[in-house]
Design a protein around this motif. Structure first.
Motif, PDB file in Angstrom:
ATOM      1  N   ASP A  84       0.832  -1.210   0.000  1.00  0.00           N
ATOM      2  CA  ASP A  84       0.000   0.000   0.000  1.00  0.00           C
ATOM      3  C   ASP A  84       0.861   1.252   0.000  1.00  0.00           C
ATOM      4  OD1 ASP A  84      -2.394  -1.354  -0.078  1.00  0.00           O
ATOM      5  OD2 ASP A  84      -2.723  -1.273   2.095  1.00  0.00           O
ATOM      6  N   PHE A  87       2.564   1.774  -3.480  1.00  0.00           N
ATOM      7  CA  PHE A  87       1.645   2.366  -4.455  1.00  0.00           C
ATOM      8  C   PHE A  87       1.363   3.828  -4.122  1.00  0.00           C
ATOM      9  CE2 PHE A  87       1.103  -1.989  -5.657  1.00  0.00           C
ATOM     10  CZ  PHE A  87       0.715  -1.943  -6.987  1.00  0.00           C
ATOM     11  N   ASN A  91       1.901   7.123  -6.442  1.00  0.00           N
ATOM     12  CA  ASN A  91       0.787   8.037  -6.682  1.00  0.00           C
ATOM     13  C   ASN A  91       1.194   9.494  -6.515  1.00  0.00           C
ATOM     14  OD1 ASN A  91      -1.673   6.848  -7.576  1.00  0.00           O
ATOM     15  ND2 ASN A  91      -1.844   5.783  -5.610  1.00  0.00           N
ATOM     16  N   SER A 158      -2.000   5.334 -10.069  1.00  0.00           N
ATOM     17  CA  SER A 158      -3.319   4.715 -10.228  1.00  0.00           C
ATOM     18  C   SER A 158      -4.474   5.640  -9.859  1.00  0.00           C
ATOM     19  CB  SER A 158      -3.395   3.428  -9.400  1.00  0.00           C
ATOM     20  OG  SER A 158      -3.133   3.677  -8.028  1.00  0.00           O
ATOM     21  N   GLU A 159      -4.267   6.571  -8.932  1.00  0.00           N
ATOM     22  CA  GLU A 159      -5.344   7.477  -8.530  1.00  0.00           C
ATOM     23  C   GLU A 159      -5.831   8.318  -9.709  1.00  0.00           C
ATOM     24  OE1 GLU A 159      -3.915   9.821  -5.301  1.00  0.00           O
ATOM     25  OE2 GLU A 159      -4.123   8.207  -3.816  1.00  0.00           O
ATOM     26  N   ALA A 162      -7.170   5.897 -12.914  1.00  0.00           N
ATOM     27  CA  ALA A 162      -8.506   5.307 -12.779  1.00  0.00           C
ATOM     28  C   ALA A 162      -9.567   6.083 -13.547  1.00  0.00           C
ATOM     29  CB  ALA A 162      -8.879   5.228 -11.299  1.00  0.00           C
ATOM     30  N   GLN A 189      -1.075  -6.941  -6.313  1.00  0.00           N
ATOM     31  CA  GLN A 189      -1.914  -5.757  -6.131  1.00  0.00           C
ATOM     32  C   GLN A 189      -2.148  -5.040  -7.461  1.00  0.00           C
ATOM     33  OE1 GLN A 189      -1.373  -3.750  -2.463  1.00  0.00           O
ATOM     34  NE2 GLN A 189      -2.123  -1.777  -3.198  1.00  0.00           N
ATOM     35  N   SER A 190      -1.153  -5.021  -8.327  1.00  0.00           N
ATOM     36  CA  SER A 190      -1.350  -4.453  -9.670  1.00  0.00           C
ATOM     37  C   SER A 190      -2.423  -5.223 -10.418  1.00  0.00           C
ATOM     38  CB  SER A 190      -0.038  -4.496 -10.463  1.00  0.00           C
ATOM     39  OG  SER A 190       0.874  -3.531 -10.004  1.00  0.00           O
ATOM     40  N   TRP A 193      -5.865  -4.413  -9.018  1.00  0.00           N
ATOM     41  CA  TRP A 193      -6.330  -3.097  -9.465  1.00  0.00           C
ATOM     42  C   TRP A 193      -6.838  -3.176 -10.901  1.00  0.00           C
ATOM     43  CZ3 TRP A 193      -5.709   0.525 -13.219  1.00  0.00           C
ATOM     44  CH2 TRP A 193      -6.143   1.823 -12.955  1.00  0.00           C
ATOM     45  N   GLN A 196     -10.187  -4.906 -10.994  1.00  0.00           N
ATOM     46  CA  GLN A 196     -11.237  -4.038 -10.452  1.00  0.00           C
ATOM     47  C   GLN A 196     -11.663  -2.973 -11.453  1.00  0.00           C
ATOM     48  OE1 GLN A 196      -9.257  -2.720  -6.880  1.00  0.00           O
ATOM     49  NE2 GLN A 196     -10.208  -4.304  -5.613  1.00  0.00           N
ATOM     50  N   HIS A 197     -10.756  -2.613 -12.354  1.00  0.00           N
ATOM     51  CA  HIS A 197     -11.062  -1.594 -13.365  1.00  0.00           C
ATOM     52  C   HIS A 197     -11.351  -2.219 -14.727  1.00  0.00           C
ATOM     53  CE1 HIS A 197      -9.295   0.792 -10.141  1.00  0.00           C
ATOM     54  NE2 HIS A 197      -9.973   1.787 -10.635  1.00  0.00           N
TER      55      HIS A 197
END
Length: 229
Positions: A84, A87, A91, A158-159, A162, A189-190, A193, A196-197
């Protein structure tokens, strides 16, 4: 336009492959990988652009975007740093990443015009920081690339990314299990993500591989490209 080198494996190339080097790197650092690509991709023109910025940690090398101002202690490389937090560090550089990815997409379009090759036969490959930009540029491009391969990278910025996804190319994340610079533990985690997208991506791990490119990775990429062509 970035300074670049190109390698024609045939006089009438059918596909375009663009390779992005990593942070604290240059065109010469991965010549061995480019040579492998030239050997295995018989109908491609291979382009290797050089990052435009002097590296913030080594004036003799280049960077696509700086990290020293965001992570002066290099916590992103420490084994005890959580995924976390890693990432979160990347960001912080999201605006820089977004700007650089836009420049890369403009460069891709210019090279496509030069060789008269469309997105449907264009592939983007990147290592480390170049892998992060490969993911970001491929997903924010106005057209869909034939494939994007991220070696030893992660979903950076990623923020912001997205809200900017505009393309869904075949995406492949390749990572060495002994990588401690862009830590291997970030791969899951990549992938989460991306799922999820609603991005279709495949991950492939390579045992006993640290933060470098192996011939096995290049052979894997070449096999996919040759099959799709």
């Amino acid at each position: 336009m970035f300074e670049y080198q190109f390698y024609k494996t045939t006089e009438t190339p059918h596909s375009l492959v663009i390779f992005l080097h990593g942070y604290n790197g240059n065109l010469q650092d991965h010549q061995y990988a480019v040579d492998w690509l030239c050997t295995t991709l018989k109908t491609s023109v291979i382009i290797t652009p050089e990052a435009p910025q002097q590296c913030d940690k080594n004036p003799d090398k280049k960077q696509w975007f700086g990290m020293l101002k965001y992570d002066s202690d290099r916590r992103r490389c420490m084994p005890e740093t959580s995924t976390d937090e890693i990432f979160s560090i990347y960001n912080k550089a999201k605006e820089d990443i977004d700007h650089c990815a836009a420049e890369i997409n403009e460069f891709i379009s210019q090279i496509q015009q030069k060789f008269n090759i469309p997105d449907s036969r264009t592939y983007l490959i990147g290592f480390s920081q170049g892998a992060m930009l490969t993911i970001y540029a491929a997903l924010t491009r106005s057209q869909t690339l034939a494939g994007a391969f991220a070696l030893s990278g992660l979903v950076a910025g990623s923020e912001l990314l997205a809200n900017k996804i505009s393309a869904h190319p075949p995406l492949f994340l390749l990572h060495g299990e002994n990588d401690l610079k862009v830590q291997y533990k970030t791969l899951s985690q990549s992938m989460l993500w991306l799922t999820q997208h609603k991005i279709s991506a495949k991950a492939k791990s390579f045992a006993d591989l640290a933060h470098k490119i192996s011939q096995d990775e290049i052979d894997y990429i070449a096999e996919i490209i040759n099959q799709t062509l």
